[in-house]
Write a protein that holds these residues in place. Structure first.
Motif, short mmCIF file in Angstrom:
data_model
loop_
_atom_site.label_atom_id
_atom_site.label_comp_id
_atom_site.label_asym_id
_atom_site.label_seq_id
_atom_site.Cartn_x
_atom_site.Cartn_y
_atom_site.Cartn_z
N LYS A 4 -17.00 6.14 -0.85
CA LYS A 4 -16.60 5.73 0.64
C LYS A 4 -15.33 6.51 1.15
O LYS A 4 -15.44 6.77 2.30
CB LYS A 4 -16.36 4.06 0.74
N ASP A 5 -14.41 7.08 0.15
CA ASP A 5 -13.39 7.75 0.54
C ASP A 5 -13.47 9.09 0.18
O ASP A 5 -13.03 9.48 -1.11
CB ASP A 5 -12.16 6.95 0.33
N THR A 15 0.81 -1.12 -0.03
CA THR A 15 -0.12 0.09 0.03
C THR A 15 0.85 1.35 -0.15
O THR A 15 0.36 2.26 -0.60
CB THR A 15 -0.95 -0.05 1.22
N LEU A 73 -10.11 10.52 -1.44
CA LEU A 73 -9.87 10.21 -2.77
C LEU A 73 -10.60 10.87 -3.67
O LEU A 73 -10.32 11.32 -4.85
CB LEU A 73 -10.07 8.64 -2.93
N ALA A 89 -5.56 8.93 -0.21
CA ALA A 89 -6.39 7.96 0.24
C ALA A 89 -5.92 7.21 1.63
O ALA A 89 -4.79 7.12 1.77
CB ALA A 89 -6.55 6.90 -0.81
N ASN A 90 -6.99 6.91 2.34
CA ASN A 90 -6.56 6.04 3.64
C ASN A 90 -6.15 4.61 3.20
O ASN A 90 -6.67 4.15 2.11
CB ASN A 90 -7.68 5.87 4.44
N TRP A 96 -8.04 -2.37 -0.19
CA TRP A 96 -9.17 -2.77 -0.70
C TRP A 96 -8.85 -2.84 -2.41
O TRP A 96 -9.13 -3.63 -3.11
CB TRP A 96 -10.17 -2.14 -0.44
N LEU A 97 -8.44 -1.57 -2.90
CA LEU A 97 -8.32 -1.41 -4.39
C LEU A 97 -7.40 -2.56 -4.80
O LEU A 97 -7.40 -3.19 -6.05
CB LEU A 97 -7.66 -0.03 -4.68
N ILE A 113 -15.89 2.86 -4.32
CA ILE A 113 -14.87 3.49 -3.14
C ILE A 113 -14.67 4.74 -3.32
O ILE A 113 -14.32 5.57 -2.26
CB ILE A 113 -13.34 2.80 -3.61
N GLN A 147 -6.95 1.59 4.18
CA GLN A 147 -8.00 0.83 3.83
C GLN A 147 -8.44 0.86 2.48
O GLN A 147 -8.60 -0.18 1.81
CB GLN A 147 -8.88 0.94 4.78
N THR A 148 -8.45 2.02 1.88
CA THR A 148 -8.90 2.17 0.68
C THR A 148 -7.88 1.57 -0.44
O THR A 148 -8.51 0.85 -1.32
CB THR A 148 -9.09 3.75 -0.07
#
Length: 227
Positions: free
Chosen positions: A116-117, A3, A120, A16-17, A23-24, A113, A19-20
């Motif tokens: 959600k972010d 990451t 981003l 972006a965090n 997941w991506l 996403i 977690q984002t």
């Protein structure tokens, strides 16, 4: 890809965090293409966003029977965002100039996403605005001398994607036809200017390593600034 590496490589993901990004990366698909291969074709429906992990591509538009390069992209950039956001067929092709490695994220997952972010989401808007500003600069330079316009193209590529070396930057040895198209000057003008820059020692073209070394980057910047 870790990451942290992904975040550093792609400015789009810089805010972006974690977690984002994690997941991506878990849903991304790897692609590899040789030089000359079409990565995306005009009129194909936009179903994914592409991240350029390595290599160089050109974005081109078909005009009649001719194809014209309208942008050169390098490592760390992305493409395909316009088609996935407005749900329309692509208006351009993307062709690999060199061997390239890509990551693709499906349209549905990327849109998901984005909602959600918010960081981003905001970052993507910033980079799209930056691209619009770059287009505005090119429009403002249309009346500038060819040498100034070409220097601006080289400087922009060096700043955006170049590898920093002593006193300069190294970029891919982009075909003169594509440099001419992007700069909106003729191939003949591009050839003469590149030869002159080479004679001055401002650039060095290495055809074996397929690279252009912008040896005197400061002078190129000065030339590009003479609008």
């Amino acid at each position: 890809m870790q990451t942290e590496v992904f975040s550093e490589l792609f400015p789009l993901m810089s805010t972006a965090n974690p977690q984002t990004i994690e997941w991506l990366l878990s849903v991304a698909i790897d692609h590899e293409y040789p030089a000359g291969r079409a990565v995306l074709m005009e009129d194909a429906w936009g179903n994914a966003l592409y991240f350029l992990v390595s290599g160089w591509v050109k974005v081109r538009r078909t005009v009649g029977e001719d194809s014209v390069a309208i942008a050169i992209l390098g490592r760390g950039d992305f493409f395909g965002e316009m088609a996935i956001l407005d749900e329309s067929p692509r208006s351009t092709d993307v062709i690999a100039l060199s061997p390239v490695k890509l990551l693709s994220i499906s349209r549905e997952r990327f849109i998901q996403i984005l909602f959600k972010d918010p960081q981003l989401h905001h970052r993507m808007l910033q980079l799209m605005v930056r691209r619009l500003r770059q287009i505005n600069v090119r429009l403002q330079m249309r009346s500038s001398p060819p040498a100034v316009k070409l220097a601006h193209t080289l400087v922009t590529l060096g700043e955006s994607y170049g590898q920093s070396l002593e006193n300069g930057k190294e970029i891919y040895n982009i075909p003169f036809k594509d440099l001419a198209d992007v700069t909106e000057i003729s191939v003949e003008e591009t050839t003469k200017i590149m030869e002159k820059l080479h004679e001055k020692g401002w650039i060095k073209i290495d055809k074996i390593e397929q690279s252009i070394y912008l040896a005197n980057f400061k002078q190129l910047v000065n030339l590009a600034g003479k609008v």
